[in-house]
Design a protein around this motif. Structure first.
Motif, PDB file in Angstrom:
ATOM      1  N   VAL A 121       0.844  -1.184   0.000  1.00 59.20           N
ATOM      2  CA  VAL A 121       0.000   0.000   0.000  1.00 59.20           C
ATOM      3  C   VAL A 121       0.887   1.245   0.000  1.00 59.20           C
ATOM      4  O   VAL A 121       1.742   1.419   0.861  1.00 59.20           O
ATOM      5  N   ARG A 122       0.686   2.096  -1.018  1.00 57.38           N
ATOM      6  CA  ARG A 122       1.483   3.310  -1.152  1.00 57.38           C
ATOM      7  C   ARG A 122       0.524   4.497  -1.234  1.00 57.38           C
ATOM      8  O   ARG A 122       0.245   5.001  -2.310  1.00 57.38           O
ATOM      9  N   LEU A 123       0.005   4.901  -0.085  1.00 63.85           N
ATOM     10  CA  LEU A 123      -1.021   5.950  -0.048  1.00 63.85           C
ATOM     11  C   LEU A 123      -0.597   7.082   0.889  1.00 63.85           C
ATOM     12  O   LEU A 123      -1.229   7.343   1.907  1.00 63.85           O
ATOM     13  N   PRO A 124       0.475   7.804   0.569  1.00 61.92           N
ATOM     14  CA  PRO A 124       0.947   8.844   1.490  1.00 61.92           C
ATOM     15  C   PRO A 124      -0.049   9.971   1.728  1.00 61.92           C
ATOM     16  O   PRO A 124      -0.041  10.599   2.784  1.00 61.92           O
ATOM     17  N   ARG A 125      -0.933  10.235   0.748  1.00 57.80           N
ATOM     18  CA  ARG A 125      -1.892  11.330   0.916  1.00 57.80           C
ATOM     19  C   ARG A 125      -3.142  10.928   1.685  1.00 57.80           C
ATOM     20  O   ARG A 125      -3.864  11.787   2.181  1.00 57.80           O
ATOM     21  N   ILE A 126      -3.425   9.624   1.724  1.00 57.18           N
ATOM     22  CA  ILE A 126      -4.618   9.151   2.435  1.00 57.18           C
ATOM     23  C   ILE A 126      -4.263   7.943   3.299  1.00 57.18           C
ATOM     24  O   ILE A 126      -4.773   6.839   3.087  1.00 57.18           O
ATOM     25  N   PRO A 127      -3.411   8.106   4.310  1.00 61.14           N
ATOM     26  CA  PRO A 127      -2.972   6.967   5.123  1.00 61.14           C
ATOM     27  C   PRO A 127      -4.099   6.300   5.896  1.00 61.14           C
ATOM     28  O   PRO A 127      -3.977   5.142   6.276  1.00 61.14           O
ATOM     29  N   VAL A 150      -1.835 -13.397  -6.924  1.00 59.46           N
ATOM     30  CA  VAL A 150      -2.813 -12.817  -6.014  1.00 59.46           C
ATOM     31  C   VAL A 150      -3.373 -11.567  -6.694  1.00 59.46           C
ATOM     32  O   VAL A 150      -2.618 -10.698  -7.125  1.00 59.46           O
ATOM     33  N   VAL A 151      -4.702 -11.491  -6.813  1.00 55.52           N
ATOM     34  CA  VAL A 151      -5.374 -10.391  -7.502  1.00 55.52           C
ATOM     35  C   VAL A 151      -6.038  -9.495  -6.462  1.00 55.52           C
ATOM     36  O   VAL A 151      -6.815  -9.986  -5.634  1.00 55.52           O
ATOM     37  N   THR A 152      -5.734  -8.196  -6.522  1.00 49.66           N
ATOM     38  CA  THR A 152      -6.359  -7.244  -5.615  1.00 49.66           C
ATOM     39  C   THR A 152      -6.753  -5.992  -6.390  1.00 49.66           C
ATOM     40  O   THR A 152      -6.320  -5.786  -7.517  1.00 49.66           O
ATOM     41  N   GLY A 153      -7.586  -5.182  -5.767  1.00 52.74           N
ATOM     42  CA  GLY A 153      -7.998  -3.909  -6.331  1.00 52.74           C
ATOM     43  C   GLY A 153      -8.135  -2.895  -5.220  1.00 52.74           C
ATOM     44  O   GLY A 153      -7.505  -3.027  -4.172  1.00 52.74           O
ATOM     45  N   HIS A 154      -8.967  -1.884  -5.427  1.00 48.24           N
ATOM     46  CA  HIS A 154      -9.370  -0.915  -4.420  1.00 48.24           C
ATOM     47  C   HIS A 154      -8.447   0.292  -4.299  1.00 48.24           C
ATOM     48  O   HIS A 154      -8.900   1.370  -3.941  1.00 48.24           O
ATOM     49  N   LEU A 155      -7.162   0.149  -4.609  1.00 49.78           N
ATOM     50  CA  LEU A 155      -6.229   1.256  -4.389  1.00 49.78           C
ATOM     51  C   LEU A 155      -6.222   2.287  -5.517  1.00 49.78           C
ATOM     52  O   LEU A 155      -5.728   3.392  -5.326  1.00 49.78           O
ATOM     53  N   HIS A 156      -6.723   1.915  -6.707  1.00 47.42           N
ATOM     54  CA  HIS A 156      -6.657   2.768  -7.905  1.00 47.42           C
ATOM     55  C   HIS A 156      -5.201   3.036  -8.283  1.00 47.42           C
ATOM     56  O   HIS A 156      -4.873   4.092  -8.820  1.00 47.42           O
ATOM     57  N   MET A 157      -4.338   2.059  -8.014  1.00 45.45           N
ATOM     58  CA  MET A 157      -2.910   2.166  -8.319  1.00 45.45           C
ATOM     59  C   MET A 157      -2.431   0.844  -8.921  1.00 45.45           C
ATOM     60  O   MET A 157      -1.787   0.049  -8.243  1.00 45.45           O
ATOM     61  N   GLU A 170      -2.334  -5.641  -8.706  1.00 40.29           N
ATOM     62  CA  GLU A 170      -3.348  -4.663  -8.338  1.00 40.29           C
ATOM     63  C   GLU A 170      -3.979  -4.225  -9.649  1.00 40.29           C
ATOM     64  O   GLU A 170      -3.301  -3.734 -10.541  1.00 40.29           O
ATOM     65  N   VAL A 171      -5.301  -4.444  -9.797  1.00 41.15           N
ATOM     66  CA  VAL A 171      -5.938  -4.400 -11.120  1.00 41.15           C
ATOM     67  C   VAL A 171      -6.964  -3.277 -11.282  1.00 41.15           C
ATOM     68  O   VAL A 171      -7.785  -3.319 -12.192  1.00 41.15           O
ATOM     69  N   SER A 172      -6.936  -2.273 -10.421  1.00 45.03           N
ATOM     70  CA  SER A 172      -8.006  -1.278 -10.446  1.00 45.03           C
ATOM     71  C   SER A 172      -7.867  -0.271 -11.589  1.00 45.03           C
ATOM     72  O   SER A 172      -6.765   0.101 -11.979  1.00 45.03           O
ATOM     73  N   LEU A 173      -9.016   0.147 -12.107  1.00 45.47           N
ATOM     74  CA  LEU A 173      -9.088   1.223 -13.093  1.00 45.47           C
ATOM     75  C   LEU A 173      -9.094   2.570 -12.369  1.00 45.47           C
ATOM     76  O   LEU A 173      -8.178   3.355 -12.511  1.00 45.47           O
ATOM     77  N   GLY A 174     -10.117   2.820 -11.578  1.00 48.07           N
ATOM     78  CA  GLY A 174     -10.205   4.058 -10.813  1.00 48.07           C
ATOM     79  C   GLY A 174     -11.048   5.122 -11.493  1.00 48.07           C
ATOM     80  O   GLY A 174     -11.823   4.848 -12.411  1.00 48.07           O
ATOM     81  N   TYR A 175     -10.906   6.349 -11.040  1.00 50.27           N
ATOM     82  CA  TYR A 175     -11.657   7.474 -11.567  1.00 50.27           C
ATOM     83  C   TYR A 175     -10.957   8.023 -12.812  1.00 50.27           C
ATOM     84  O   TYR A 175      -9.758   7.829 -12.995  1.00 50.27           O
ATOM     85  N   PRO A 176     -11.678   8.728 -13.695  1.00 52.24           N
ATOM     86  CA  PRO A 176     -11.089   9.172 -14.967  1.00 52.24           C
ATOM     87  C   PRO A 176      -9.758   9.905 -14.813  1.00 52.24           C
ATOM     88  O   PRO A 176      -8.817   9.649 -15.567  1.00 52.24           O
TER      89      PRO A 176
END
Length: 200
Positions: A121-127, A150-157, A170-176
């Protein structure tokens, strides 16, 4: 035959909806849709109608957004009733869900869908989100259950990471604004199996 995965389609966003519509068919391949399709049953229906027509098999796993109760939906569905409605919708389109027996992957190699690992998890702006990104109790699942991927999502990264010789996708698309620079949904679709070899 390949196994692909994508999550966090967030279809309430027009650009995401358009990107889904433009996705090329892969009639010989399977697809894992790893949650956060959208907030409404209409989002789920759009995803299923589109993707089950373009892939041999779709496997859906819920995310937190699917389980939100939306006051705009009438009658409003809550909790288990909402989840079971989505399972029923998947079954109408022939998609697999967590309520089905585990499917046997007909291609090369096994796969697993597990919680995230905290160190990935690399979320320095939203720990504050890190508390949902793996626990000590699940840290060894990738080795205990002999996972190949191992397949994960949720991070948008989206990323390919390695731990103990096991590939984590990590397979997320995320917001535009998060995926636009990556070249669209087509480029964000992640190949799970057979997948890339570990680089030296």
């Amino acid at each position: 035959m390949k196994l692909y995965a994508i999550s966090d389609l967030h279809l309430r966003h027009t650009e995401n909806h358009q990107a889904l519509a433009a996705l090329a068919p892969r009639p010989d391949d399977w697809l894992i849709v790893g949650g956060d399709v959208g907030e409404t049953l209409a989002d789920m229906d759009l995803m299923l109608r589109t993707l089950t027509a373009r892939f041999r098999q779709v496997v859906w796993v819920p995310g937190n957004h699917e389980l939100w109760s939306m006051p705009s939906e009438q009658p409003p569905l809550r909790g288990e009733a909402r989840y079971l409605r989505m399972v029923d919708l998947c079954h109408r389109y022939g998609a697999l869900t967590p309520e089905d027996p585990y499917p046997r992957w007909p291609g090369d190699g096994p796969h697993r869908h597990y919680p995230l690992r905290y160190e990935h998890v690399r979320l320095p702006r939203i720990p504050r989100f890190s508390i949902w990104c793996g626990t000590r109790l699940t840290e060894d699942w990738h080795t205990r259950y002999r996972a190949e991927v191992v397949v994960t999502g949720h991070l948008h990264m989206p990323a390919t990471l390695w731990r103990d010789g096991v590939r984590f996708e990590e397979v997320s698309l995320g917001y535009p604004q998060q995926w636009r620079h990556r070249g669209g949904l087509e480029r964000c679709l992640r190949e799970v199996l057979p997948g890339p070899e570990k680089s030296a």
